[in-house]
Design a protein around this motif. Structure first.
Motif, PDB file in Angstrom:
ATOM      1  N   LEU A   3       0.802  -1.219   0.000  1.00 20.77           N
ATOM      2  CA  LEU A   3       0.000   0.000   0.000  1.00 20.77           C
ATOM      3  C   LEU A   3       0.836   1.271   0.000  1.00 20.77           C
ATOM      4  O   LEU A   3       1.982   1.287   0.463  1.00 20.77           O
ATOM      5  N   ALA A   4       0.229   2.330  -0.504  1.00 18.07           N
ATOM      6  CA  ALA A   4       0.805   3.677  -0.419  1.00 18.07           C
ATOM      7  C   ALA A   4      -0.357   4.672  -0.383  1.00 18.07           C
ATOM      8  O   ALA A   4      -1.139   4.745  -1.331  1.00 18.07           O
ATOM      9  N   PHE A   5      -0.478   5.390   0.729  1.00 10.88           N
ATOM     10  CA  PHE A   5      -1.473   6.443   0.829  1.00 10.88           C
ATOM     11  C   PHE A   5      -0.821   7.763   0.382  1.00 10.88           C
ATOM     12  O   PHE A   5       0.285   7.760  -0.134  1.00 10.88           O
ATOM     13  N   ALA A   6      -1.490   8.865   0.593  1.00  5.73           N
ATOM     14  CA  ALA A   6      -0.983  10.144   0.077  1.00  5.73           C
ATOM     15  C   ALA A   6       0.437  10.447   0.562  1.00  5.73           C
ATOM     16  O   ALA A   6       1.299  10.834  -0.232  1.00  5.73           O
ATOM     17  N   ALA A   7       0.677  10.276   1.847  1.00  4.74           N
ATOM     18  CA  ALA A   7       2.009  10.581   2.395  1.00  4.74           C
ATOM     19  C   ALA A   7       3.079   9.715   1.743  1.00  4.74           C
ATOM     20  O   ALA A   7       4.189  10.182   1.453  1.00  4.74           O
ATOM     21  N   GLN A   8       2.765   8.451   1.499  1.00  9.13           N
ATOM     22  CA  GLN A   8       3.733   7.536   0.880  1.00  9.13           C
ATOM     23  C   GLN A   8       3.904   7.846  -0.607  1.00  9.13           C
ATOM     24  O   GLN A   8       4.997   7.691  -1.153  1.00  9.13           O
ATOM     25  N   LYS A   9       2.839   8.301  -1.253  1.00 13.07           N
ATOM     26  CA  LYS A   9       2.942   8.633  -2.678  1.00 13.07           C
ATOM     27  C   LYS A   9       3.839   9.857  -2.899  1.00 13.07           C
ATOM     28  O   LYS A   9       4.522   9.960  -3.919  1.00 13.07           O
TER      29      LYS A   9
END
Length: 493
Positions: A351-357
Motif C-alpha cells: 500500500l501507499a497512501f498520500a504521504a507515501q505517494k
C-alpha cells in the motif's frame, strides 16, 4: 530532476478537519477555532512535502468544503437566494451554498468526473454579476511563503469552471455557459496579478475538462481564454493540469498551442494513450509534468515500471524539462499509512497512501537524476512481486476462468426488448417509475445505536433489531409516498 504534487487530501491524517467542521456547524466551537485547525493542517502538509524534497508544492488545494465552490466564491457567483450583498464571502454564505440553511436549500452536488468525490455545481446565467469576493488563493500562498515554503498556487481553470456549471433556475437550458468567459476572466486577471505581486513564480490551472469529448467550439474557448490571459500571465511559469483520462488528439493539439503556457500536466496512469501523442509532437522547450504515480488508488507504485516510462519520456522532452508528478490530486486516496496499525506487514507493504505517494514521487525524481535509492527500489520490487503471487489476491481458478472467456460471454443471450418485456411482466412498473438513489439520512438515533454497538454497549441482536426497525420505517415511508421501486435505505452503512 524536479518533482510535483497535483494536490493533497485536506481532511487530515486523523480526520481533524471533519471533526472541526462538525463542531463548528453544531455551534460547539468558533470560526477562529476552525481556522486554527485548518491553518495547522495546511502548515503540516506544506512542511511534509518540503521535507520530502518536492520542488513544486501546491497551495490553494485545501478547502473547507470543495474546490469548485471555492472558485464560485472567488468569482462572487453566489445565487441570489443566499442573500449575499457583496464583500468578502464568509463562512455563513459559503456553508449555506454548500449545505443549505433553515430557509433555503444547498446548491446541487454531483460527481467529480468518474471519482467518488462530489463537487458543488455552480449556478450561472446571463445576469450573474461576478466580482472578486474571495482572496483565499492569494492568502494561502502568502501563508505558505511566511512559513518559508514557496508554493505553486492552484486555480480551477476558467473554461473547466464554466463547462462544469449549469444554467441557474429560470435560465434557458440552451444558455451558453461559455458566453460568460469574458465576464470571469477579469477576475482571474486580478487574482493572477495579486499572486505575482506576492512573489509567485509558478501558477497551476486545473483544466480537467480537456479530457472530455469536446466539440470545436468548446476547444476554441481554451484558446481564447489563455490568449486573453497571456499578458497578465507574463512573468509567470504557467502549468495547465489535466487528469483522469487520455486527451483526444484535438484536445492535445489545443493544449500544446495555448498562449503563455510553460508546462503541461498529464495523467499517464489513466491516460496511457497520451504518451503516443507526446512521442509524436511535444513542444520544444516546454515542461512535461508526468503523472506516473496514481492519485486515485491505495496501491504502491511499481517504481521500476514508472522509472522506465520516465526515462523514455526524458529522451523526448529533455532531462531538464521533465517533472515527476502524481496522475491527479491525492485528494482521492487515504492520507497516511502510518495510522493503519491493524494491518499486517505483508498487506501494508503493498500500500501507499498520500504521504507515501509523495515519497514515491521524490524517489522517482531522484532516480532520474542519478541518485537512485537502491534499497527503496528493491523493497518496492519485493512488495510488487509479493502482491502478484500472494494467494490472498491470486486465485488460479479465477485466472483460468477469466482466460477462458470469449467475446460472446460479454453479451447477453437475449435482446433488450425481450428483457424489458420480462421485467415488465415481473414488476408491472408504470411508464415513468419512481425510485431513490438508495441511502436515506443517518438519523441521530441510528448513529447512537451504531456507536453503542461498536463500543460493545449493546448486543448484536439489539443492533440488528434496531437496523430492521429503521428499514421498516423507510420502506413504510416509500409506500406511503407511492414510490414504485423501493430501497431499504442502507441504515447499516
Amino acid at each position: 530532476m524536479a518533482s510535483h504534487i497535483v494536490g493533497y487530501p485536506r481532511m487530515g491524517p486523523k480526520r481533524e478537519l471533519k471533526f472541526a467542521l462538525e463542531s463548528f456547524w453544531d455551534k460547539k466551537s468558533s470560526a477562529e477555532d476552525l481556522q486554527k485547525v485548518a491553518a495547522g493542517l495546511r502548515s503540516s502538509i506544506w512542511k511534509q512535502m518540503a521535507d520530502a524534497g518536492i520542488k513544486y508544492i501546491p497551495s490553494n488545494t485545501f478547502s473547507y468544503y470543495d474546490q469548485v465552490l471555492d472558485t464560485t466564491a472567488m468569482l462572487g457567483a453566489v445565487p441570489p437566494r443566499y442573500g449575499w450583498n457583496g464583500g468578502e464571502i464568509g463562512f455563513d454564505t459559503y456553508f449555506s451554498m454548500a449545505r443549505g440553511n433553515a430557509s433555503v436549500p444547498a446548491m446541487e452536488m454531483t460527481k467529480w468526473f468518474d471519482t467518488n468525490y462530489h463537487f458543488i455545481v455552480p449556478e450561472l446565467g446571463p445576469d450573474v454579476r461576478f466580482s472578486y469576493a474571495s482572496h483565499k488563493a492569494v492568502d494561502e500562498y502568502k501563508e505558505a511563503k511566511a512559513l518559508g515554503v514557496n508554493t505553486v498556487p492552484v486555480l480551477v481553470g476558467p473554461v473547466s469552471y464554466l463547462l462544469l456549471s449549469k444554467p441557474a433556475k429560470g435560465v434557458e437550458k440552451t444558455f451558453s455557459l461559455l458566453s460568460l468567459l469574458p465576464k470571469i476572466l477579469p477576475i482571474y486577471k486580478e487574482v493572477i496579478s495579486e499572486l505575482k505581486a506576492a512573489g509567485a513564480s509558478w501558477i497551476q490551472f486545473d483544466e480537467p475538462t480537456l479530457v472530455l469529448d469536446l466539440d470545436a467550439h468548446q476547444l476554441q474557448a481554451f484558446t481564447a481564454a489563455y490568449a486573453d490571459l497571456e499578458s497578465t500571465l507574463s512573468g509567470l511559469n504557467v502549468l495547465i493540469e489535466t487528469y483522469f483520462a487520455d486527451l483526444t488528439s484535438g484536445a492535445y493539439k489545443t493544449l500544446i498551442e495555448l498562449k503563455g503556457v510553460t508546462a503541461y500536466g498529464l495523467d499517464l496512469v489513466r491516460g496511457t494513450k497520451t504518451i503516443d501523442l507526446i512521442k509524436t509532437n511535444f513542444p520544444k522547450g516546454k515542461f512535461l509534468f508526468a503523472g506516473v504515480v496514481d492519485g486515485r488508488n491505495i496501491w504502491a507504485n511499481d517504481l521500476a515500471s514508472s522509472l522506465g516510462t520516465l526515462q523514455a519520456l526524458e529522451a523526448i522532452v529533455g532531462k531538464d524539462n521533465l517533472v515527476v508528478s502524481t496522475s491527479c490530486s491525492l485528494l482521492h486516496t487515504a492520507v497516511d499509512l502510518v495510522n493503519e496499525t491493524k494491518l499486517d506487514d505483508e498487506i501494508k507493504s503493498w500500500l501507499a497512501f498520500a504521504a507515501q505517494k509523495v515519497v514515491e514521487v521524490n524517489a522517482l525524481a531522484k532516480a532520474l537524476a542519478g541518485q537512485k535509492d537502491e534499497a527503496f527500489f528493491a523493497s518496492n520490487a519485493t512488495a510488487q512481486a509479493s502482491r502478484k503471487s500472494s494467494p490472498r489476491v491470486t486465485n488460479e481458478a479465477v485466472q483460468k476462468a477469466a482466460a477462458a472467456l470469449k467475446g460472446s460471454d460479454h453479451r447477453r443471450a437475449t435482446n433488450v426488448s425481450a428483457r424489458l418485456d420480462a421485467q415488465q411482466k415481473k414488476l408491472n412498473l408504470p411508464i415513468l417509475p419512481t425510485t431513490t438513489i438508495g441511502s436515506f439520512p443517518q438519523t441521530l438515533e441510528l448513529r447512537r445505536v451504531r456507536r453503542e454497538f461498536k463500543a460493545n454497549k449493546i448486543s448484536e441482536d439489539n443492533y440488528v433489531k434496531a437496523i430492521k426497525e429503521e428499514i421498516k420505517k423507510v420502506v413504510d415511508l416509500q409506500e406511503e409516498l407511492d414510490i414504485d421501486v423501493l430501497v431499504h435505505g442502507e441504515p447499516e452503512l
